[in-house]
Design a protein around this motif. Structure first.
Motif, PDB file in Angstrom:
ATOM      1  N   UNK A 207      24.450 -37.819 107.291  1.00  0.00           N
ATOM      2  CA  UNK A 207      23.484 -37.353 108.287  1.00  0.00           C
ATOM      3  C   UNK A 207      24.186 -36.611 109.421  1.00  0.00           C
ATOM      4  N   UNK A 208      25.314 -37.140 109.856  1.00  0.00           N
ATOM      5  CA  UNK A 208      26.083 -36.458 110.901  1.00  0.00           C
ATOM      6  C   UNK A 208      26.534 -35.085 110.401  1.00  0.00           C
ATOM      7  N   UNK A 209      27.034 -35.020 109.177  1.00  0.00           N
ATOM      8  CA  UNK A 209      27.505 -33.773 108.593  1.00  0.00           C
ATOM      9  C   UNK A 209      26.356 -32.774 108.457  1.00  0.00           C
ATOM     10  N   UNK A 210      25.194 -33.251 108.034  1.00  0.00           N
ATOM     11  CA  UNK A 210      24.030 -32.377 107.864  1.00  0.00           C
ATOM     12  C   UNK A 210      23.601 -31.785 109.196  1.00  0.00           C
ATOM     13  N   UNK A 211      23.545 -32.615 110.234  1.00  0.00           N
ATOM     14  CA  UNK A 211      23.173 -32.111 111.562  1.00  0.00           C
ATOM     15  C   UNK A 211      24.154 -31.036 112.027  1.00  0.00           C
TER      16      UNK A 211
END
Length: 377
Positions: free
Chosen positions: A108-112
């Motif tokens: 999720x952090x990477x996607x954001x």
């Protein structure tokens, strides 16, 4: 304005040196290229690479200018490959990013981060979020193994070793004089003097540390595996907090798998720890790797400047240095090539401004007395 026919000495026959030699010879210049190794480019970081062209994926760890260079390369590589007489595998089927359930927070952090980068670089195709059904359609080999993923359309890859070999063939065809196993430094040349080249282009990577003291080596380790039971169709990255990996499928079920990036210029063989982590992560993506055959475990160091960004500088009249491509060699080399050609042709480079590329074009040493100082325009 085009550059009048002249003579060039290119130092370093890695990726940048070969690209420049071919393009300058095509323009009608006389080109000599010198390298400490042989045609197989055994001393070049380009030999140990996955050659992925993934600007949005790489935006997570680099600056927007480098990402724009990568986007430029997606158009330029087909143009650079088309005239070569030898075939080079090139694919533009996008990048797939997957993760296991326990790594959802990291994903999720990477996607954001990618979404934020996407908004600031609207020229890149938008990423697509995949559920298990969509993931199965994009990459059937991963059906039922991952519940979700990301698809980055338009990204690509090529075969690094096929390209390096094809460029040697093209250099021979164009009359480039290759001086293999003949290391040289800029100090061996006096550009513009009688019997000397008009210009010297230093593309030696870490071999240039004697002249560019800020260079450092960043170690990378990759495995080349033949896995007939694995049918991945496009580069795939695994999100993991400790050992994220990439798997780049080449032709005939050959896969280049890498992950490690170590602040060291140590070129000794891969460690047992990093090899176990690399292969375990690959097996976690697809169990077919268990029956694959390890063709090679290779290490190499990438030439890196303190800010991890490339640069071009003129150290004295007639001498231009191109360096610091770091882990992005194949992704940014077409842009570095085009900027260098602009500088040689006109003395200026509008592309460098678009790419936020650092240029240092004020010579730091005067030309020797009685020798004409060749300009780059």
């Amino acid at each position: 304005m085009s550059l009048q026919p002249s003579s060039f000495a290119i130092l370093g026959a890695g990726l940048m040196g070969r690209l420049l030699a071919v393009e300058l010879a095509r323009q009608g210049h006389r080109v000599d290229i010198y390298d400490a190794g042989g045609p197989a480019a055994e001393n070049s970081a380009a030999t140990v690479a996955a050659a992925m062209l993934a600007p949005l994926a790489e935006s997570a760890i680099t600056e927007p200018g480098v990402v724009r260079m990568g986007h430029h390369a997606l158009t330029r590589w087909p143009e650079l490959l088309a005239p070569l007489s030898e075939p080079v595998f090139f694919q533009q089927a996008g990048t797939l990013i997957v993760w296991h359930r326990q790594d959802v927070a990291e994903a999720q952090r990477f996607t954001r981060q990618l979404e934020n980068n996407q908004r600031s670089l609207p020229e890149l195709p938008p990423l697509q979020k995949l559920d298990s059904g969509a993931l199965e359609q994009v990459e059937p080999a991963l059906a039922h193994r991952f519940n979700q993923g990301l698809y980055l359309p338009g990204e690509g890859q090529l075969d690094n070793r096929q390209l390096l070999a094809a460029l040697v063939v093209e250099m021979e065809r164009l009359g480039v004089r290759a001086h293999w196993n003949t290391p040289q430094s800029p100090d061996a040349f006096t550009p513009g003097a009688l019997g000397q080249p008009d210009r010297v282009l230093d593309c030696r990577g870490l071999g240039a540390r004697g002249q560019w003291g800020a260079l450092r080596g960043v170690r990378g380790e990759v495995a080349r595996i033949h896995a007939p039971d694995v049918t991945l169709q496009r580069p795939t990255r695994l999100v993991h907090p400790r050992y994220p990996i990439y798997i780049a499928p080449k032709e005939d079920h050959l896969f280049v798998i890498g992950a490690t990036e170590i602040e060291s210029d140590d070129r000794s063989p891969a460690s047992v720890r990093s090899t176990l982590e690399l292969l375990s992560a690959a097996y976690a993506v697809h169990p077919g790797f268990a029956e694959g055959r390890i063709l090679e475990l290779a290490t190499q160091c990438r030439p890196t400047l303190p800010d991890n960004l490339p640069a071009i500088r003129q150290t004295r009249p007639g001498v231009l240095e191109i360096n610091g491509l770091y882990r992005h060699g194949f992704m940014i080399s077409p842009a570095m090539l085009d900027v260098t050609l602009e500088l040689l042709n006109t003395g200026q480079s509008p592309l460098s401004e678009r790419f936020d590329l650092r240029l240092e074009l004020e010579p730091t040493a005067p030309a020797p007395t009685g020798v004409a100082a060749p300009a780059f325009a």
